[in-house]
Design an enzyme around this catalytic site. Sequence first.
Site, PDB file in Angstrom:
ATOM      1  CG  ASP A 118      19.023  26.882   0.202  1.00  0.00           C
ATOM      2  OD1 ASP A 118      19.589  27.103  -0.878  1.00  0.00           O
ATOM      3  OD2 ASP A 118      17.798  27.032   0.376  1.00  0.00           O
ATOM      4  CD  GLU A 128      22.341  29.748  -2.036  1.00  0.00           C
ATOM      5  OE1 GLU A 128      22.356  29.381  -3.218  1.00  0.00           O
ATOM      6  OE2 GLU A 128      21.339  29.613  -1.309  1.00  0.00           O
TER       7      GLU A 128
END
Length: 847
Positions: free
Chosen positions: A462, A517
């Site tokens: 993330d 990401e």
Amino acid sequence: MAYSVSGIRLPCVPPVFRSAHSSFNGDRRSSSFSLLLKKDQFSRKIFAGKSSYDSDSSSLIVAASEKVLVPGGQGDSSSTSTDQLETPGTVSDDPQTIHDEDSSEVEDEEKVENGDAEPVHSVLEEDNGKGEEPTVRLHTEKKPKSIPPPGAGQRIYEIDPTLLGHREHLDYRYSQYKRMHAEIDKHEGGLEMFSRGYEKFGFTRSATGITYREWAPGAMNEFGIWEIFLPNNADGSPPIPHGSRVKVRMETPSGIKDSIPAWIKFSVQAPGEIPYNGIYYDPPEEEKYIFKHPQPKKPKSLRIYESHVGMSSTEPIINTYANFRDDVLPRIKRLGYNAVQIMAIQEHSYYASFGYHVTNFFAPSSRFGTPDDLKSLIDKAHELGLLVLMDIVHSHSSNNTLDGLNMFDGTDSHYFHSGSRGYHWMWDSRLFNYGSWEVLRFLISNARWWLEEYKFDGFRFDGVTSMMYTHHGLQVAFTGNYNEYFGLATDVDAVVYLMLVNDMIHGLYPDAVTIGEDVSGMPTFCIPVQDGGVGFDYRLQMAIADKWIELLKKRDEDWRMGDIVYTLTNRRWLEKCVAYAESHDQALVGDKTVAFWLMDKDMYDFMALDRPTTPRIDRGIALHKMIRLITMGLGGEGYLNFMGNEFGHPEWIDFPRGDQHLPNGKVIPGNNCSYDKCRRRFDLGDADYLRYRGMQEFDQAMQHLEEKYGFMTSEHQYISRRDEGDRIIIFERGNLVFVFNFHWSSSYFDYRVGCLRPGKYKIVLDSDDPLFGGFNRLDHNAEYFSMDGWYDDRPRSFLIYAPSRTAVVYGLVEDENKEPEPIVSVGEPIAPVEGEEEEAESESIYG
């Protein structure tokens, strides 16, 4: 959201989890321990007695109150002990190497590693006296794990010669990676040993007792590694019983502070309390979960079902690992996905953070069950042939001070950068110092812990954009200019960390998958580290979802076919991407899903098949299918969908939350801690009387089509038409020809479609099929024969009928005696059938 009091966030407090599947024994007597660290102590005494602290004493005190705080435990029981034990303690003087005569023993149970060997089943218990099936465990001879040395790091310039203009920066980046790699080799015995920090830090058990180690420089010397050994009791039992509450008390520059150990493996929130409690989790051997199924091999085409365990129930509750295992995993398998990506695994005290404000990095969230429940879930997924990817958060940490890492040792600069550099103003969270030796150990070991202990098959990292740049991507518009990627704004320490962690993951677990990401489009992001890249397998193609939202705000007449194609294909050569039309981001409150953008309030009244439809519903269902198929067809080498979006889940996601009180006195209303919007209505997609069912059936057919033909990873891709007047997009992927007619009213007879290979083509997927909520305007028995002659820069072509707002896939019949098999559902419910052990093969409805 939440508000802060004394540095800790105050959420709506959910009830502590209790599960029938819990491996805790409710009548087991457990203790609460406090390990008190003082700044000047070099010799310590261990007291198993009433908790106390004398600021003038140099002793380390361990308090035992016999208080249980575990799921299903006896939270009100307490007793005291007056037995006193004394043992000397030692402090490591080496910040990089820890010496321990009582180091943790390697478990005798051998485990199957990715690609190391085939598993061997052995029956360990033939009769357990309960009439149950014998316990079957996997064992194999383990091969030694190793990580290859760094390569030359120069191939990136062959792949992308444009990078030569930034060679100074890239070579410096690679030299820093090699330098850190060499330092780890010199002082830690290599990255393989360095990544096993969980075997040295936190609580580690040996045959003679338990060792506790912690890195807390603010509580002691310049190295700051604390260590204490607790011997077994006289009867041989462990000094800290399984399920005990534990905490560490430190005298720090900012005062005496109680904290959950940084390497804690489990933590639980007591009913009515805000901070979490660290739990010593070490069940007896007979209660530990043993993995029974080998991990699947990495698939060529990755089809990911993004999910959240807590909100995976149809009821307004926090769901459990066990229920997800039994109810949701079979659904994912039947839908045709080959990987499940699970969010919010790492413990987070604030439920509404979606798992992104992590407090305990090595602990699986106790809201959903126990660590063994999570292992059972992963093992079941492996039995179904599903990869399990973890949404791992190494980009930032919760701002909490009582149950998180923030100010752990009383200093602002422990795990994080000090001052403003260590604070993310938009996320209200702390930012790691990736140049710190012990931070590297903590994070790299954390990644390995989840792969080793829980058998995860990889990660979705993330917030990588936030990591790679000192501006964290905030208020920055990336245009693709290479100067934006390689300059003073790049956090080289963070990029080196990403290279090291990818090095470790791919070196020790060759079948593991890493997805980053990144919204910036950093060049070399998905090129192997040895070639000079950052090392990820895939980048999340985040621009695609943004483009669809942008188009859905416009009229159909303003859509541009070239714009759609450009966005879907705009990715770097040899760098794989995971495409998606929408993820969890688009489903959160404050945003809208694709289905809701398309159909809005009409979804409340016109989704029943026995009621009249509306033009908005007809348009929405048609475009929902087309958007998904063209995203999968052109967008990348992998595909992702957030759970429920496959059938156009109505409404949004809104976690239970109370009112938020801002420092300026403003109050942002909450939702009365409601779980109504924090669930997934799978029953809507399964109902054969609702239009959601057709959208779900199409998604299932789409996944199985990719499984059969593997078009996402086919080397052959050619876009032959993007006609702005006809609103037609035509492209080839493998032996399939995709035809999209985005026109709202025009259908075309005898429409010529260019193709590469000669032969007979037949329809293998049709979004206009009535099973999918379409209008049945195509004959699925029709055959389409290619004709020689150049058309749309293709050597051949064939004629079709292209209805308005439809997506049709044509497959080449390679064997005249064997028709292509369209991969579609026969309309049976997605939900698992009770007692079903094996799934029946899909049947063709096209003949």
